[in-house]
Scaffold this active site. Structure first.
Site, PDB file in Angstrom:
ATOM      1  N   HIS A 120      27.446 -72.820 -95.359  1.00  0.00           N
ATOM      2  CA  HIS A 120      26.305 -72.213 -94.271  1.00  0.00           C
ATOM      3  C   HIS A 120      26.293 -72.706 -93.076  1.00  0.00           C
ATOM      4  CE1 HIS A 120      22.958 -75.045 -95.049  1.00  0.00           C
ATOM      5  NE2 HIS A 120      23.013 -75.126 -96.158  1.00  0.00           N
ATOM      6  N   CYS A 142      24.690 -78.723 -99.845  1.00  0.00           N
ATOM      7  CA  CYS A 142      25.467 -77.908 -99.350  1.00  0.00           C
ATOM      8  C   CYS A 142      26.238 -78.553 -98.222  1.00  0.00           C
ATOM      9  CB  CYS A 142      24.542 -76.927 -98.910  1.00  0.00           C
ATOM     10  SG  CYS A 142      24.015 -75.576-100.207  1.00  0.00           S
TER      11      CYS A 142
END
Length: 167
Positions: A120, A142
């Site tokens: 992301h 992430c």
């Protein structure tokens, strides 16, 4: 009659290029390789590196993800399996963690494997500029990158693309 044939060829050529997959140097992306120790995400075609990006990882970057909440980024083979826009992190592409091995290891330890591991962008925050996030490992597990880089990845990498995450 020739003009009709030329018009047909022109239309066919235009349509075939319009539906072509996005690419770098005329080559499609068939693999995403993440090298955690180097903080790099590489776009690849047939084993050749087409482009490299600087990334940030989970707050505990060393070692594979062992369980939900350990703030580690997984290691292994996965797929980019879906994507979404995100109010908090701009664009996000989901990684198919946990795979069968990850699930088995978590079950054997009696802990949840976790999930929702994404590639992301970076938050837009008035107090902390984008460069601040780009210089440290800050995610919950992430893979994060600059928003401009994320937009480029979003346009180049299709759902179903293999992602390998190495130590």
């Amino acid at each position: 009659m020739r003009w009709l044939l030329l018009a047909f060829i022109f239309c066919f050529t235009s349509l075939s290029h319009a539906s072509a997959a996005p690419s770098l140097e005329g080559k499609g992306i068939d693999k995403v390789l993440v090298v955690k120790s180097e903080r790099k995400l590489l776009l690849m075609n047939r084993g050749n590196i087409l482009k490299s990006y600087r990334i940030s990882l989970g707050k505990q970057p060393k070692g594979p993800k062992l369980r939900e909440g350990d703030q580690r980024t997984p290691e292994g083979f996965y797929w980019i399996d879906w994507r979404k826009t995100s109010d908090k992190y701009n664009l996000a592409m989901h990684i198919s963690y946990p795979n069968a091995r990850d699930s088995l290891q978590a079950r054997q330890k009696g802990v949840p494997a976790g999930g929702m591991i994404m590639i992301h962008g970076t938050p837009l925050d008035e107090e902390y500029p984008e460069w601040y996030f780009h210089t440290l490992d800050w995610t919950e597990g992430c893979i994060a990158m600059k928003n401009a880089d994320m937009r480029e990845i979003w346009s180049l990498v299709k759902d179903g693309t293999l992602i390998e995450i190495r130590p």
